[in-house]
Scaffold this active site. Structure first.
Site, mmCIF file in Angstrom:
data_model
loop_
_atom_site.group_PDB
_atom_site.id
_atom_site.type_symbol
_atom_site.label_atom_id
_atom_site.label_comp_id
_atom_site.label_asym_id
_atom_site.label_seq_id
_atom_site.Cartn_x
_atom_site.Cartn_y
_atom_site.Cartn_z
ATOM 1 C CG PHE A 1 0.017 -4.227 -6.963
ATOM 2 C CD1 PHE A 1 -1.205 -3.628 -7.163
ATOM 3 C CD2 PHE A 1 0.273 -4.775 -5.712
ATOM 4 C CE1 PHE A 1 -2.167 -3.559 -6.156
ATOM 5 C CE2 PHE A 1 -0.669 -4.716 -4.686
ATOM 6 C CZ PHE A 1 -1.889 -4.108 -4.920
ATOM 7 C CE LYS A 2 -4.271 -6.454 -5.784
ATOM 8 N NZ LYS A 2 -4.637 -6.247 -4.422
ATOM 9 C CG ASP A 3 0.531 -10.667 -12.231
ATOM 10 O OD1 ASP A 3 -0.257 -11.591 -11.968
ATOM 11 O OD2 ASP A 3 0.366 -9.892 -13.197
ATOM 12 C CG LEU B 1 -1.331 -13.353 -5.597
ATOM 13 C CD1 LEU B 1 -2.508 -12.518 -6.046
ATOM 14 C CD2 LEU B 1 -1.792 -14.506 -4.723
#
Ligand code: PLP
Ligand SMILES: N[C@@H](CCOP(=O)(O)O)C(=O)O
Length: 464
Positions: free
Chosen positions: A111-113, A116
Site C-alpha cells: 500500500f505504500k506505493d 510514495l
C-alpha cells in the site's frame, strides 16, 4: 490550508513546508488546522469517478496553495497510471458482505506505493521550484523502503538513505530495495530492529546539524503528512464502490505505525459514513493493549511472520491522541513524554471517545497462518500475513454483519514466502517486472545501531 503541530509549540506551516519537513520543531507531527467536510450528497456525486479523479477531489484542498489544479490533476493521472490493475484499487469479496481492498497493485506490491509514488512527484515539484537539494532519511520494516526508493529514484535533487533492520525483512523486501543501484540510493542494514531505525531517523530530524546547514532532511515515513493525505483516498474509493455513502462501512486495518488507519479515521471526519475501524496488530500489540485495557506499555519488540508490522513505537497514534484530547498540544506533549518513558494511561473519557468507532485485536503467528489457510481453502484467495491479521481481527470484532467489512489488503503475498509456506501453501510467482529479482545484483551496507556512525556514512555520501 494551514498545518499545526500536535504539540502546539511549532510554527504553523503551509503544505510545501510540511511536505519538506519531518517532525515539527517541537517534536510533534503536523496535521491540518481544519479538515474539509463533505455532505452525503457531494460524496455520492463522486461515485462514478475513476481513482485518479477521486484523488484529485480529496487531495486538492490540502495542496491548493502549493500546486496548480491542472498540474495536480496531471500528476495524479501519471501516478496511478503506473499501477498494474485498471481499477487501481480492486475490491475482492471473500465472504458474505466481507471484502479485501487490494492495495498491492503498485510497483512495489504494497500500500505504500499509493502515497510514495505521489510523494516523489510532489517533492520533485517543490525542490525544482526552489532550486534546492534534499536528503531523504527513512526507516523501514520492509515496505516503505522500496516504495520510497521507487517513488523518488528519478528525482534529480535527492539523495535517499533507507535504514532497515538487518536480517529482519523478507528476502523479496530486501532485494526490492537493494537491487536498485542508482548513485543517489543508499540502503543501510542496521544491526537493530525497526524501532531502532525509526528512533535514529526521528533524532536526526530533531538535530540536522550533521548536514551542516547545506541540505534539508525530508521524511518519507508516515510522519510526513503527505503520506497520510494520499492514503485517505482509497477509503472513499472502496466505500463508494460498495454503496457508500448510502451504506455505512467497516474497515479492518493491519496496523503498525498507525498511519493507514489514521487515514481512515480522517476519511470519517471528512464525512464518509464509517461504522467501525479495527486496529489489527500482530504480537507487537501495544495499541491493542491501550484500546482494550488502557495500558500503554512498550514491551520489547518481537519478530513475527508479519515483519512489516514489527513496530512498538507507533508514530501516528499521536495524531489520533491530539484529536481525542481536543487538540490540546500541551497535554499531548506531556502524554508523549510519559509514553517515551515506557508506560502511560489515557484519560478514560478520551479513550471512550476513541472506542465509539475503534475496536482492536492482537493476532499471533499461528492465527495468521490459520487465517491464510482458511481463506485459501474457502475461496482460493491467497492473503499475505499482514492482510490475514486484518481479516482475523475483522472477524473477531465485527459489530454488525449488515455493514460491509473491508479489510485493507496491504501487501502482496509474494513478498512473504515464509508465512505462506508456514501456512502449508505455495508462494506465488513474482510478477513480470520483478521476475529476475532473486538473481539481481544487490548493494547495501551493514552498519551498527549507532547514530553517529550512520550520520558519518551519510555525510561521506552526500558531501564526498
Ligand atoms: C504490509 C503492511 N501492512 C501493514 C502495515 C502497517 O501500516 P501502518 O504502519 O500505517 O499502521 C505496514 C507498515 O507500515 C505494512 O508494510
Ligand atoms: N511498515 C512500514 C514501517 C514504516 O512505516 P511508515 O508508514 O511510517 O513509513 C514499512 O514497511 O517500512
Amino acid at each position: 490550508m494551514k498545518y499545526i503541530s500536535t504539540r502546539g509549540q511549532a510554527p504553523v506551516l503551509g503544505f510545501e513546508e510540511v511536505l519538506l519537513t519531518g517532525l515539527a520543531t517541537d517534536g510533534g507531527l503536523y496535521v491540518p488546522e481544519t479538515l474539509p467536510h463533505y455532505s452525503l450528497e457531494e460524496i455520492r456525486s463522486w461515485r462514478e469517478l475513476p481513482y485518479d479523479e477521486l484523488a484529485y477531489k480529496i487531495i486538492q484542498p490540502f495542496v491548493a496553495e502549493f500546486i496548480d489544479g491542472d498540474e495536480l490533476r496531471a500528476m495524479l493521472k501519471d501516478t496511478y497510471a503506473g499501477f498494474a490493475h485498471k481499477a487501481v484499487v480492486p475490491v475482492q469479496q471473500i465472504d458474505h458482505n466481507e471484502y479485501v481492498m487490494e492495495l498491492f497493485h503498485g510497483p512495489t506490491l504494497a500500500f505504500k506505493d499509493f502515497a510514495l509514488q505521489l510523494l516523489g512527484r510532489l517533492l520533485d515539484h517543490a525542490l525544482q521550484k526552489r532550486g534546492e537539494k534534499a536528503v531523504i532519511m527513512g526507516a523501514t520494516s520492509g515496505d516503505t523502503g522500496s516504495a520510497a526508493i521507487e517513488g523518488c529514484r528519478r528525482c534529480n535533487n535527492i539523495d535517499i538513505f533507507i535504514l532497515h533492520p538487518h536480517q529482519r525483512v523478507s528476502e523479496v523486501q530486501r532485494r526490492q530495495m537493494t537491487t536498485v543501484l542508482g548513485d543517489n540510493i543508499f540502503n543501510l542494514a542496521v544491526e537493530g530492529n525497526f524501532d531502532d531505525c525509526q528512533r535514529m531517523v526521528k533524532e536526526s530530524f530533531s538535530d540536522q546539524s550533521f548536514l551542516r546547514g547545506e541540505r534539508r532532511l525530508v521524511a518519507v515515513n508516515s510522519i510526513n503528512w503527505a503520506r497520510i493525505m494520499a492514503q485517505i483516498v482509497y477509503y472513499f474509493y472502496a466505500a463508494l464502490n460498495l454503496g457508500a455513502p448510502d451504506r455505512k462501512m467497516a474497515f479492518s486495518v493491519p496496523t503498525g505505525n498507525f498511519g493507514d488507519i489514521f487515514a481512515g479515521y480522517l476519511a470519517m471526519q471528512m464525512g464518509l459514513p464509517i461504522d467501525q475501524l479495527v486496529i489489527a496488530t500482530n504480537k507487537n500489540d501495544v495499541l491493542h493493549r491501550v484500546m482494550s485495557q488502557n495500558q500503554y506499555e512498550a514491551l520489547p519488540l518481537e519478530h513475527t511472520l508479519s515483519p512489516s508490522m514489527d513496530i512498538v513505537v507507533s508514530s501516528n497514534f499521536e495524531r489520533l491522541l491530539f484529536d481525542l484530547y481536543d487538540r490540546d498540544g500541551a497535554a499531548i506533549a506531556q502524554l508523549m513524554k510519559d509514553m517515551a518513558s515506557g508506560q502511560a494511561t489515557l484519560d478514560v473519557a478520551k479513550l471512550d471517545k476513541a472506542r465509539i468507532v475503534f475496536d482492536s485485536a492482537c493476532v499471533d503467528d499461528d492465527e495468521t497462518c490459520a487465517t491464510i489457510r482458511q481463506v485459501h481453502a474457502e475461496t482460493g484467495y491467497l492473503l499475505d500475513p499482514h492482510t490475514a491479521i486484518g481479516v482475523h481481527a475483522a472477524r473477531a470484532t465485527r459489530r454488525d454483519m449488515r455493514v460491509p467489512m473491508i479489510t485493507l489488503g496491504t501487501a502482496h503475498p509474494v513478498k512473504f514466502a515464509e508465512a505462506v509456506q508456514k501456512s502449508g501453501l505455495e508462494s506465488p510467482a513474482l510478477p513480470h517486472h520483478l521476475a529476475d529479482l532473486l538473481s539481481r545484483a544487490e548493494r547495501y551496507d551493514v552498519l551498527p545501531n549507532d547514530r553517529n556512525t550512520v550520520h558519518a556514512y551519510m555525510v561521506e555520501r552526500v558531501f564526498g
